[in-house]
Design an enzyme around this catalytic site. Sequence first.
Site, PDB file in Angstrom:
ATOM      1  N   LYS A   1       0.886  -1.176   0.000  1.00 20.31           N
ATOM      2  CA  LYS A   1       0.000   0.000   0.000  1.00 20.31           C
ATOM      3  C   LYS A   1       0.920   1.221   0.000  1.00 20.31           C
ATOM      4  O   LYS A   1       1.475   1.590   1.026  1.00 20.31           O
ATOM      5  CB  LYS A   1      -0.865  -0.019   1.267  1.00 20.31           C
ATOM      6  CG  LYS A   1      -2.229   0.628   1.138  1.00 20.31           C
ATOM      7  CD  LYS A   1      -2.217   2.085   0.763  1.00 20.31           C
ATOM      8  CE  LYS A   1      -1.904   3.000   1.921  1.00 20.31           C
ATOM      9  NZ  LYS A   1      -1.766   4.420   1.505  1.00 20.31           N
TER      10      LYS A   1
ATOM     11  N   GLU B   1       8.779   1.166  11.304  1.00 21.54           N
ATOM     12  CA  GLU B   1       9.968   2.011  11.051  1.00 21.54           C
ATOM     13  C   GLU B   1       9.415   3.433  11.010  1.00 21.54           C
ATOM     14  O   GLU B   1       8.749   3.804  10.044  1.00 21.54           O
ATOM     15  CB  GLU B   1      10.619   1.686   9.710  1.00 21.54           C
ATOM     16  CG  GLU B   1      10.523   0.242   9.258  1.00 21.54           C
ATOM     17  CD  GLU B   1      11.597  -0.648   9.837  1.00 21.54           C
ATOM     18  OE1 GLU B   1      12.585  -0.082  10.338  1.00 21.54           O
ATOM     19  OE2 GLU B   1      11.437  -1.870   9.798  1.00 21.54           O
TER      20      GLU B   1
ATOM     21  N   CYS C   1      13.623  10.689   7.225  1.00 18.20           N
ATOM     22  CA  CYS C   1      13.383  10.300   8.613  1.00 18.20           C
ATOM     23  C   CYS C   1      14.636  10.472   9.470  1.00 18.20           C
ATOM     24  O   CYS C   1      14.560  10.770  10.648  1.00 18.20           O
ATOM     25  CB  CYS C   1      12.921   8.859   8.673  1.00 18.20           C
ATOM     26  SG  CYS C   1      14.026   7.740   7.794  1.00 18.20           S
TER      27      CYS C   1
ATOM     28  N   GLU D   1       9.029  16.270  14.875  1.00 18.41           N
ATOM     29  CA  GLU D   1       9.603  16.039  13.550  1.00 18.41           C
ATOM     30  C   GLU D   1       8.940  17.001  12.562  1.00 18.41           C
ATOM     31  O   GLU D   1       7.718  16.975  12.405  1.00 18.41           O
ATOM     32  CB  GLU D   1       9.350  14.591  13.118  1.00 18.41           C
ATOM     33  CG  GLU D   1      10.013  14.253  11.801  1.00 18.41           C
ATOM     34  CD  GLU D   1       9.713  12.834  11.342  1.00 18.41           C
ATOM     35  OE1 GLU D   1       8.568  12.372  11.495  1.00 18.41           O
ATOM     36  OE2 GLU D   1      10.631  12.184  10.813  1.00 18.41           O
TER      37      GLU D   1
END
Length: 495
Positions: free
Chosen positions: A188, A264, A299, A398
């Site tokens: 997906k 993750e 990331c 973040e």
Amino acid sequence: MNKETWHQRAQEFKVDGRALIGGKRCHALTGAVFDSISPIDGRKLGEVARCDAQDVDAAVATARAAFDDRRWASLPPAKRKSVLLEFADLVRNHAEELALLETLDMGKPIKYSLAVDVPATARCLQWYGEAIDKIYGEVAPTGDDALALISHEPVGVVGAIVPWNYPMIMASWKIAPALALGNSVILKPSEKASLTALRLAELALEAGVPESVFNVVPGDGSVAGAALALHHDVDCLAFTGSTRTGKLIVQYGGQSNLKRVWTELGGKSPNIVCADCPDIDAAVRAATTSVYFNQGESCNAPSRLFVETSIKDAFIEKALAMMPAWQPGDPLDPDTIMGAIVDRVQCESVMAYIESGKREGARLLGGGRRAREDSGGYYVEPTLFGDVAPDMKIAREEIFGPVLSVSSFTVIERAIQEANDSPYGLQAAVWTADLRKAHRVARALRAGTVHVNQYDGDDITVPFGGYKQSGNGRDKSLHAFDKYAELKTTWINIT
Ligand code: NAD
């Protein structure tokens, strides 16, 4: 190829956004679609199938049938290897097409789609293909009266949900080890960048991955993604994305069939530069490049920079001197190194963080504005904040945009403490010429990867993943096989 030729190719490009289920391109069962909008200029590229739970059911059913009849799982590993090597070659042979798709879809510079994303995807497929016929089982050191065999078996049907920042690379980190082991996979992709995933699945078929073994269901995360993660006939769910969604994914595993769930997730990585850093210029280059590369949408971007007070001013001056090179440009110009932010929502979110930094009293030293607005796309200048306090939003959350926050320290223990004071633990770095200090700090930093005197160490041979709320899984390296394999013990009576 020059900028004009890339633009011409982009204009001629016909997007096929249909799902790929059971070896065939197909519309969503409801016929629903969503627009694929290029962040480069706001242009509609085409329509993508908006799959929902029914389409996910169909993909899971066909993937299950393919797993149960062993059309892929029972092939000798050397045969699966040759198919994956062919798959990797096809990716390389379609480098320009895939790079263009990636750049149009999510805005990264064509330079890097070509030089980084395509080769890394091909290498990943090749590496797991090459590895799979070199993995042995074990014989346990039991007594003479029995033989205990320990073997790896594919876990079955694997659902993979990936983000938009490195769409092809993130997909390959999941599908390569999962397919190499003989699993069936349902991918997906992100609704913000689905196009290369669909093209990869076509190339897999062409390479000889049997029908139904690799399926792609584009769609909204809260619908298609949730249906996949909640599915009772999915054995393993490998997720890369935000920590917020990761928390849901873990719950979905528990609410359904206790599938194996690997996460993750996000990061807010600290980068500590000591006054005895062996090469300040290299440290400045790494500090800026690693945060501005991919528009800051990485990331592992070291977005919290801690510089020892005695070198802070010199360091910031050098960092500011690097910033003109990172001004956003046309992503289809081969000279551009900073492209477009993936969409309007993400662009607004980055700008809101910049405003919050200013409001909370951080010092805006460079950038901080939108750029190239007349293009119709979404661009943000490389941005540098000084005097960032640990409790500010820009120091804690973040941002996932080109924003670097700098603070200073005088005592290394204090820098370590602040570096670790984060819910995240993906990566970290320390720059020092003192070997003992380097080891001490590397040990003390709570992160899945610690860099010493560099930040660009990256190879498919090395695990990638985090501590704390950066997730529990490791992509890349032989360790990734563990996510997609069951460990079976077979006791044989030999008396
Ligand atoms: P996201 O969490 O919004 O979406 C990731 C994927 O999850 C997408 O495919 C999305 O459609 C899907 N999704 C969203 N809601 C869902 C739900 N309720 N159920 C199931 N699926 C759902 O993240 P994003 O904005 O696409 O990606 C950026 C994030 O990914 C950042 O936090 C970044 O740090 C992280 N990331 C981590 C790594 C890593 O290896 N640790 C690598 C790349 C990106």
